[in-house]
Motif scaffolding. Structure first.
Motif, PDB file in Angstrom:
ATOM      1  N   MET A  21      47.322  70.323  50.423  1.00 26.63           N
ATOM      2  CA  MET A  21      45.921  70.701  50.356  1.00 26.63           C
ATOM      3  C   MET A  21      45.599  71.589  51.530  1.00 26.63           C
ATOM      4  SD  MET A  21      46.303  68.464  52.660  1.00 26.63           S
ATOM      5  CE  MET A  21      47.221  67.461  51.520  1.00 26.63           C
ATOM      6  N   HIS A  74      49.053  62.581  45.218  1.00 22.56           N
ATOM      7  CA  HIS A  74      50.353  63.219  44.990  1.00 22.56           C
ATOM      8  C   HIS A  74      51.476  62.428  45.649  1.00 22.56           C
ATOM      9  CE1 HIS A  74      51.373  65.653  48.741  1.00 22.56           C
ATOM     10  NE2 HIS A  74      50.104  65.481  49.004  1.00 22.56           N
ATOM     11  N   ASP A  98      51.327  62.118  54.270  1.00 23.35           N
ATOM     12  CA  ASP A  98      51.260  63.191  53.273  1.00 23.35           C
ATOM     13  C   ASP A  98      52.617  63.335  52.598  1.00 23.35           C
ATOM     14  OD1 ASP A  98      50.601  65.458  51.836  1.00 23.35           O
ATOM     15  OD2 ASP A  98      50.538  66.793  53.563  1.00 23.35           O
ATOM     16  N   GLU A 150      51.981  69.045  44.340  1.00 22.46           N
ATOM     17  CA  GLU A 150      50.694  69.386  44.984  1.00 22.46           C
ATOM     18  C   GLU A 150      50.898  70.461  46.042  1.00 22.46           C
ATOM     19  OE1 GLU A 150      47.560  69.128  48.127  1.00 22.46           O
ATOM     20  OE2 GLU A 150      49.682  68.675  48.328  1.00 22.46           O
ATOM     21  N   GLU A 151      52.010  70.333  46.759  1.00 24.54           N
ATOM     22  CA  GLU A 151      52.247  71.222  47.896  1.00 24.54           C
ATOM     23  C   GLU A 151      52.645  72.631  47.441  1.00 24.54           C
ATOM     24  OE1 GLU A 151      51.488  70.337  50.777  1.00 24.54           O
ATOM     25  OE2 GLU A 151      51.879  68.196  51.068  1.00 24.54           O
ATOM     26  N   TRP A 191      49.760  67.133  60.892  1.00 22.98           N
ATOM     27  CA  TRP A 191      49.812  67.563  59.493  1.00 22.98           C
ATOM     28  C   TRP A 191      50.955  68.558  59.259  1.00 22.98           C
ATOM     29  CZ3 TRP A 191      47.574  72.473  57.449  1.00 22.98           C
ATOM     30  CH2 TRP A 191      47.592  72.519  56.047  1.00 22.98           C
ATOM     31  N   HIS A 192      51.783  68.290  58.231  1.00 25.80           N
ATOM     32  CA  HIS A 192      52.893  69.175  57.849  1.00 25.80           C
ATOM     33  C   HIS A 192      53.866  69.395  59.004  1.00 25.80           C
ATOM     34  CE1 HIS A 192      50.964  71.053  53.978  1.00 25.80           C
ATOM     35  NE2 HIS A 192      51.118  69.744  53.932  1.00 25.80           N
TER      36      HIS A 192
HETATM   37 ZN   LIG Z   1      50.449  68.343  52.437  1.00 18.93          ZN
END
Ligand SMILES: [Zn+2]
Length: 306
Positions: free
Chosen positions: A1, A115, A131, A164-165, A274-275
């Motif tokens: 996202m 996801h 995530d 999703e990614e 994140w990521h």
């Molecule tokens: Zn992600």
């Protein structure tokens, strides 16, 4: 996202409420929905089992193993697998949206989605505890809660979305592959019209839990989530920040389904985990996982009362 609006608006902080004093719902419940009182350690155990497969991008062995793991937890449940091949900037990949259906007596469906794929670009060392280990685990916990019930209210469908990614760079065509595929299918076969609410969860395990107010979500449903959080005494974890999120919910909004995205996009200072390979289980807490799962259950109850 990703955040689709660049500025993050800070809302006045909600009144602090002691978490140990979460009151029972303010209204008597006549439904047979599971009580919003899940064991966060149990959800955390699922996160650890999911993360143990390693990086789980589409097309990987770990992804296949996770599909088998999810299916193994759905024995005796009506399961639909929506398999398709996605054309991505990195080539063709097999994908699979997994849908577990728990029938209710009322005519209509509430979908809870999240996801389960992880970031392809970080396929070497990204285990994605938050995530998307957290959303995968929340749905597994809900499956345990709902198993064997004949629900009085709407049917509940749990949806593990795939792809999703983004594979290269987040764009309208390189993102949310599974959701775009399924929203189109549900529009064509008439399912979309039966869905009363689509509740998306994403990155909901952060020990420092701040679920933002997503301005792309359907206003009445977004308000209902806040009411659910307030009913349980958890409102201080909700809606301190407001931004527009580009996520799995938008393809379903486009076909007319009421949607809400429950997401904490402040994962570490400035979203720094994140990521990155730092997205590991030590950043999550059982309490955050329990809070989000309970608020989803309470939201389902409120949607049934509408
Ligand atoms: Zn992600």
């Amino acid at each position: 996202m990703r955040a689709s609006s660049s500025s993050v608006e800070v809302q006045p902080a909600a009144a602090t409420v002691a978490l140990t004093e979460a009151p029972a719902s303010s209204q008597p419940s006549s439904s047979n929905l599971p009580k919003p009182n899940v064991n966060g350690n149990h959800v955390m155990q699922y996160v650890k089992e999911v993360v143990a497969f390693g990086p789980r991008p589409p097309g990987s062995t770990a992804h296949l193993k996770l599909e088998e793991f999810i299916l193994s937890k759905l024995k005796g449940v009506d399961v639909e697998q929506d398999r398709f091949t996605a054309q991505t900037p990195a080539g063709k990949f097999p994908m699979n949206n997994i849908i577990a259906k728990f029938p209710g007596k009322k005519n209509g469906i509430i979908v809870v989605a999240g996801h389960y794929d992880t970031l392809y670009a970080q396929r070497q060392n990204f285990v994605g505890a938050n995530d998307a280990g957290s959303s995968t685990a929340l749905l597994l916990e809900l499956a345990d809660q709902l198993r064997g019930q004949q629900l009085d209210g709407y049917s509940i469908w749990l949806l593990w979305t795939d792809g999703e990614e983004a594979f290269v760079k987040w764009t309208a065509t390189d993102s949310v592959y599974g959701s775009r595929q399924l929203a189109q299918k549900w529009q064509q076969d008439g399912t979309a019209q039966k869905i009363k609410a689509f509740i998306l969860v994403d990155m909901i395990g952060d020990a420092d839990l701040d679920i933002l107010k997503d301005t792309m979500s359907t206003p009445w449903l977004s308000d209902l989530v806040y009411k659910a959080a307030s009913n349980l005494g958890y409102q201080s974890h909700f809606y301190q920040f407001s931004t527009g999120m580009d996520d799995d919910h938008l393809p379903f909004a486009k076909v007319g389904i009421p949607v809400v995205d429950l997401i904490d996009f402040t994962y570490g200072y400035n979203n720094v985990f994140w990521h990155t390979p730092q997205d590991t289980v030590d950043k999550l807490s059982p309490q955050s996982l329990a809070i989000t799962t309970d608020v989803v259950l309470e939201t389902i109850r409120l949607v049934n009362q509408r």
